[in-house]
Design a protein around this motif. Structure first.
Motif, mmCIF file in Angstrom:
data_model
loop_
_atom_site.group_PDB
_atom_site.id
_atom_site.type_symbol
_atom_site.label_atom_id
_atom_site.label_comp_id
_atom_site.label_asym_id
_atom_site.label_seq_id
_atom_site.Cartn_x
_atom_site.Cartn_y
_atom_site.Cartn_z
ATOM 1 N N ARG A 179 8.463 4.832 -14.131
ATOM 2 C CA ARG A 179 7.080 5.334 -14.087
ATOM 3 C C ARG A 179 6.591 5.612 -12.666
ATOM 4 N NH1 ARG A 179 2.959 4.345 -17.959
ATOM 5 N NH2 ARG A 179 1.244 5.775 -17.506
ATOM 6 N N TYR A 180 7.032 4.816 -11.692
ATOM 7 C CA TYR A 180 6.396 4.893 -10.373
ATOM 8 C C TYR A 180 7.338 5.143 -9.199
ATOM 9 C CZ TYR A 180 2.316 3.210 -12.851
ATOM 10 O OH TYR A 180 1.271 3.100 -13.734
ATOM 11 N N GLY A 199 9.126 6.808 -6.339
ATOM 12 C CA GLY A 199 8.774 8.006 -5.588
ATOM 13 C C GLY A 199 7.299 8.127 -5.261
ATOM 14 N N GLN A 200 6.504 7.161 -5.707
ATOM 15 C CA GLN A 200 5.064 7.220 -5.442
ATOM 16 C C GLN A 200 4.698 6.364 -4.220
ATOM 17 O OE1 GLN A 200 2.266 6.767 -8.579
ATOM 18 N NE2 GLN A 200 3.514 7.861 -10.096
ATOM 19 N N PRO A 201 3.727 6.842 -3.423
ATOM 20 C CA PRO A 201 3.288 6.066 -2.251
ATOM 21 C C PRO A 201 2.379 4.922 -2.655
ATOM 22 C CG PRO A 201 2.025 8.090 -2.410
ATOM 23 C CD PRO A 201 3.071 8.153 -3.498
ATOM 24 N N GLU A 239 1.937 2.403 5.232
ATOM 25 C CA GLU A 239 2.210 2.995 3.932
ATOM 26 C C GLU A 239 3.599 2.587 3.477
ATOM 27 O OE1 GLU A 239 2.749 7.504 2.143
ATOM 28 O OE2 GLU A 239 1.117 7.122 3.562
ATOM 29 N N MET A 251 6.570 3.279 0.205
ATOM 30 C CA MET A 251 7.000 4.130 -0.898
ATOM 31 C C MET A 251 7.817 3.276 -1.857
ATOM 32 S SD MET A 251 7.152 7.294 -2.157
ATOM 33 C CE MET A 251 6.912 8.418 -0.765
ATOM 34 N N THR A 294 10.550 2.935 -4.510
ATOM 35 C CA THR A 294 11.730 3.705 -4.889
ATOM 36 C C THR A 294 12.438 3.033 -6.067
ATOM 37 O OG1 THR A 294 13.283 2.490 -3.478
ATOM 38 C CG2 THR A 294 12.041 4.295 -2.450
ATOM 39 N N GLY A 310 -3.036 2.455 -11.450
ATOM 40 C CA GLY A 310 -1.778 3.139 -11.181
ATOM 41 C C GLY A 310 -0.704 2.203 -10.668
ATOM 42 N N ILE A 311 -0.086 2.603 -9.563
ATOM 43 C CA ILE A 311 1.042 1.851 -9.027
ATOM 44 C C ILE A 311 0.652 0.444 -8.585
ATOM 45 C CG2 ILE A 311 0.739 2.822 -6.707
ATOM 46 C CD1 ILE A 311 3.762 2.748 -6.397
#
Length: 428
Positions: free
Chosen positions: A206-207, A209-211, A232, A234, A236, A302-303
């Motif tokens: 689901r997540y 690749g998202q920052p 920040e 990421m 993976t 979200g993430i």
């Protein structure tokens, strides 16, 4: 005076420039088809060449290697690196975080101007030449598309890089060659790298690749000293990447080596006090779900919300005090570093105990070492390149001081106006 420089990255090219300015006949050898391959790649997203913070803070970024790296940086400090760059017609600016970049942001214009000046000074570049070591007569051995050849030199500067980004030339193949010569070398290890976590299939699918931002990453070492880094991350498929974790990579790598794991704490709401978060969570949420309550009241969704469920036990999610503590210091377990060739840089290399103050190998007079192949470590932010340039400068000076007919206090013309020492104010 014939000097061979092996490695056409920042450290090798700086040594070549110092040597040519001192009257040496300089030949630069590199295994790649063109010079500065990794330097160009590092500058693709914006060449962060150094940092503008006060020198006394700057040198702390090198951790345990500070005692050895600081004299190199004093010889060629960050402000002189900027002046050197200006001398090539490349102006610089200081970003909001103190990082220094060329106006055009890219490495290519700087490298082109530099190579042109080197050629004009008589430096000869020999590409596609992979160094194999020495033959029985002490000549340098190289392999190239036409076969093998040898080269005689009065002195040698080795600037062969570390062990990351092998496709760009830094493959660490030199390490066993020096070990066979009795040189003390520490094993190469990934630095400024990603770390692996045991994510659930749901989180990965689901997540990945998202920052993850904004976030503050903290780590507590074995002595109880906490380091906090805002930046920040990421998420993976295998774990975490990003500048915030790169800055802690040395300490995290040491934890994994000693304990088989390392722990981070993530502050998912760095602009909120824990007491304020807990007060919100204590409020009744009626028939709303926890996810909806977190989204409405704390803008946490979200993430970040997914990570809370991933890293906290179910009972903590229903306890406002424990949930608030988790939001402000979410424990994340790291299991391993990513492979070395994925890392931005490497730790390990030629130990400083094997070198004298001129960066000459104690057991091989006339052989000097510089750059990332030395056993030091630093985070991104301009610190890596600064030390590479400085070590190349010192190695070049060291060769000139060691060879006959060269004075140990020689200063190249291109540095003449910037050789005054730091004032007390600048060092603070």
């Amino acid at each position: 005076m014939r000097v061979a420089v092996i490695g056409a990255g920042p450290a090798g090219l700086m040594a070549a420039e110092v040597l040519a300015a001192g009257g040496a006949q300089v030949d630069v050898f590199d295994a790649m088809p063109t010079a500065g391959r990794k330097f160009l790649m590092a500058g693709k997203g914006g060449l962060n060449i150094t940092h503008a913070e006060p020198f006394e803070i700057f040198v702390t970024r090198y951790g345990a290697a500070r005692a050895w790296v600081e004299p190199l940086l004093l010889a060629f400090p960050p402000r002189q690196l900027r002046e050197w760059m200006h001398g090539l017609g490349i102006e610089s600016f200081v970003g909001s975080s103190g990082r220094v970049f060329p106006i055009e942001m890219k490495a290519a214009p700087l490298l082109r101007a530099w190579l042109q000046r080197l050629r004009q000074s008589g430096v000869r570049l020999h590409m596609r030449q992979r160094w194999l070591g020495w033959n029985e007569d002490g000549a340098l051995r190289f392999t190239h598309p036409e076969g093998e050849s040898t080269h005689q030199a009065d002195a040698v500067v080795l600037a062969l890089g570390g062990g990351s980004w092998a496709r760009l030339g830094s493959d660490g193949a030199w390490l066993p060659v020096l070990q066979q010569q009795g040189v003390a070398v520490a094993a190469l290890q990934p630095s400024n790298c990603g770390f692996e976590c045991a994510w659930s299939e749901f989180l990965k699918s689901r997540y990945a690749g998202q920052p993850l931002k904004p976030v503050v990453v903290s780590h507590r070492d074995v002595h109880g000293v906490e380091t906090r880094v805002q930046g920040e991350l990421m998420l993976t498929e295998y774990g975490l990447e990003g500048g915030a974790i790169y800055a802690l990579s040395s300490a995290l790598r040491q934890d994994i080596a000693a304990q088989g794991e390392a722990w981070l704490a993530l502050d998912l709401l760095p602009n909120h006090a824990q007491t304020a978060v807990e007060a919100v969570l204590q409020q009744g949420r009626g028939n709303r779900s926890l996810a909806e309550h977190l989204r409405r009241k704390l803008n946490l969704h979200g993430i970040k919300a997914a990570l809370l469920r991933e890293c906290l036990p179910a009972e903590a999610l229903n306890d406002p005090a424990r949930l608030a503590a988790g939001i402000k210091a979410l424990p994340v377990r790291l299991l391993a570093t990513r492979p070395m060739d994925e890392a931005i840089s490497t730790a390990g290399g030629v130990m400083f105990a094997a070198l004298d103050e001129r960066l000459m190998l104690k057991n091989k007079p006339g052989v000097f070492c510089a750059g990332e192949m030395l056993d030091w470590d630093a985070p991104t932010g301009g610190y890596l390149l600064s030390a590479c340039f400085a070590s190349g400068y010192v190695a070049g000076q060291g060769v000139l001081g060691w060879l006959p007919r060269a004075g140990s206090s020689f200063t190249p013309d291109f540095m003449a106006e910037e050789r005054e020492p730091y004032t007390q104010k600048e060092r603070q």
